[in-house]
Design an enzyme around this catalytic site. Sequence first.
Site, PDB file in Angstrom:
ATOM      1  N   HIS A  69     -46.757  -8.266 -25.611  1.00 19.41           N
ATOM      2  CA  HIS A  69     -47.738  -7.528 -26.406  1.00 19.41           C
ATOM      3  C   HIS A  69     -47.258  -6.105 -26.636  1.00 19.41           C
ATOM      4  O   HIS A  69     -46.796  -5.440 -25.711  1.00 19.41           O
ATOM      5  CB  HIS A  69     -49.095  -7.494 -25.687  1.00 19.41           C
ATOM      6  CG  HIS A  69     -50.053  -6.497 -26.302  1.00 19.41           C
ATOM      7  ND1 HIS A  69     -50.436  -5.335 -25.649  1.00 19.41           N
ATOM      8  CD2 HIS A  69     -50.678  -6.476 -27.501  1.00 19.41           C
ATOM      9  CE1 HIS A  69     -51.263  -4.662 -26.419  1.00 19.41           C
ATOM     10  NE2 HIS A  69     -51.434  -5.334 -27.543  1.00 19.41           N
ATOM     11  N   SER A  70     -47.350  -5.635 -27.851  1.00 22.23           N
ATOM     12  CA  SER A  70     -47.036  -4.246 -28.197  1.00 22.23           C
ATOM     13  C   SER A  70     -45.625  -3.875 -27.725  1.00 22.23           C
ATOM     14  O   SER A  70     -44.653  -4.510 -28.135  1.00 22.23           O
ATOM     15  CB  SER A  70     -48.111  -3.326 -27.614  1.00 22.23           C
ATOM     16  OG  SER A  70     -48.020  -2.025 -28.157  1.00 22.23           O
ATOM     17  N   MET A  71     -45.482  -2.870 -26.854  1.00 21.74           N
ATOM     18  CA  MET A  71     -44.148  -2.520 -26.369  1.00 21.74           C
ATOM     19  C   MET A  71     -43.483  -3.711 -25.690  1.00 21.74           C
ATOM     20  O   MET A  71     -42.264  -3.912 -25.802  1.00 21.74           O
ATOM     21  CB  MET A  71     -44.209  -1.335 -25.397  1.00 21.74           C
ATOM     22  CG  MET A  71     -42.833  -0.844 -24.964  1.00 21.74           C
ATOM     23  SD  MET A  71     -42.879   0.551 -23.807  1.00 21.74           S
ATOM     24  CE  MET A  71     -43.194  -0.332 -22.256  1.00 21.74           C
ATOM     25  N   GLY A 126     -43.848  -6.729 -26.578  1.00 24.12           N
ATOM     26  CA  GLY A 126     -43.367  -7.566 -27.663  1.00 24.12           C
ATOM     27  C   GLY A 126     -42.091  -7.019 -28.278  1.00 24.12           C
ATOM     28  O   GLY A 126     -41.201  -7.778 -28.675  1.00 24.12           O
TER      29      GLY A 126
END
Length: 281
Positions: A97-99, A101
């Site tokens: 997720h986010s960073m 990802g």
Amino acid sequence: MGHFSIQTKFNTIEGIEWGNPNGKTILAVHGWLDNANSFAPLAAQLSDFRFIAIDLPGHGKSSHKPDRTIYHFAEYVLEIISIAEALGLENFILLGHSMGGAISTLVAGLDILKIDKLVLIEALGPVSSDPEKAPSILKDAIKQILHPRGKKETYFPNWESAISVRMRAGDMLKESVELLMERGLEKGPKGLKPRRDLRLHFNSLFRLTEEQVLAFCKNISMPTLLIVGDKSMYPISSIYEQRKIAVSNLTEKILSGGHHLHLDDPKTVAHVVRSFLQESV
């Protein structure tokens, strides 16, 4: 649910494991300043999988880097590979997720680990920069690191004040904030303080160019699912068209929600993830 601690070549990594120990393994990597609790609601919806979430170095309960050192984004890629090897993972699902990802995109593009499928939530590679901006990016980072201004350790007098401050940043339900804070806060001499390493707030010394990020995307061979929220503060879907084209086997799902939609609406996200994982390769 089981808490675990492993030693990689560089750090002590703390994590949580949920679900079926004999099920297909999902290794989940959280976003910047978040922690393993970020995936607790999603893991509950995917209980037939062996769901493992770790705290990245400097986050949650994992070790911080030694004094007189700083964090480099590429080191997280090295750490995820070290963690997977320490856990003996093969033919597993990598989820970020986010960073997390962004990190997972680079990990998948290296073709070192045996990853069956890749799931990215609100990310498709790291933020890139034009080559001509490299001198100013490095200059600003050096100035910030050598002469930090304004960023001091935060202390909260009580649980409610910590939740209130994070809620003002928006984009997350209160229940989601409480879950992250549950693992992300510890008692300090002046009250509750975040467990994260203050050095995580330093700017990056370097950023990859868009061409370099595209090279990683082109090297991703496994089926990939990209999930984005239609109310997210980050327009991932619209700004990364070339990256989506570069990933040869990409499925994109746009769901109702913000940047932390996997926390706020885990049931919907889990349904999409499960459908993708059940598809034949």
